[in-house]
Design an enzyme around this catalytic site. Structure first.
Site, mmCIF file in Angstrom:
data_model
loop_
_atom_site.group_PDB
_atom_site.id
_atom_site.type_symbol
_atom_site.label_atom_id
_atom_site.label_comp_id
_atom_site.label_asym_id
_atom_site.label_seq_id
_atom_site.Cartn_x
_atom_site.Cartn_y
_atom_site.Cartn_z
ATOM 1 N N PRO A 113 0.788 -1.160 -0.107
ATOM 2 C CG PRO A 113 -0.005 -0.953 2.116
ATOM 3 C CD PRO A 113 0.744 -1.925 1.183
ATOM 4 C CB CYS A 114 3.225 2.576 -2.694
ATOM 5 S SG CYS A 114 2.245 2.721 -4.017
#
Length: 143
Positions: A113-114
């Site tokens: 989940p950048c």
């Protein structure tokens, strides 16, 4: 290991996924697409039906993958929370610039989940469009 490809919607964007039963190989966003098979956890996440990171394995977190340590650190950011590039860098004993490069090269956003990695003074970047990052964070912060 047969590779499958499909797409589903997230707001105005299409989320394209290349995957096998074992793991996710690529996730990308586009303005066009056609509905197709994607792992149920990704579809549920994109509709806001689950309040967690899709519990899937990414090829990018495998031990010998470039930036694997950074990606594993990002995976530990809880749903609905954020961490700065500097915080992730400190955890991984590297620089914030390296974290930024890793986020830009992340082959499996949503699984890694950048979008939860933000700049000290703002959102930071997101490819292909910062509005996706804003929408993902807003979705996760809804109660």
């Amino acid at each position: 290991m047969a590779l499958k490809s499909g797409a589903c919607r997230f707001n105005l964007w299409w989320v394209h996924v290349d995957w096998s039963e074992e793991c996710i190989h690529r996730v990308s966003f586009a303005k066009t697409g056609e509905e197709g098979p994607v792992p149920p956890a990704i579809r549920a996440y994109c509709t806001g039906s689950i309040r967690a990171t899709p519990p899937l394995k990414s090829v990018a977190t495998e031990e010998n993958a470039p930036y694997a340590a950074v990606y594993r650190a990002v995976c530990r950011i809880p749903y609905g929370k954020t961490a700065t590039y500097g915080e992730i860098a400190q955890e991984c004993d590297t620089s914030p610039r390296v974290v930024g490069i890793a986020m830009r090269r992340n082959p499996t956003p949503l699984v890694i989940p950048c979008h939860r990695v933000v700049a000290k003074g703002g959102l930071g970047g997101f490819t292909p469009d910062i509005s996706i990052k804003s929408a993902l964070l807003a979705m996760e912060q809804k109660e």
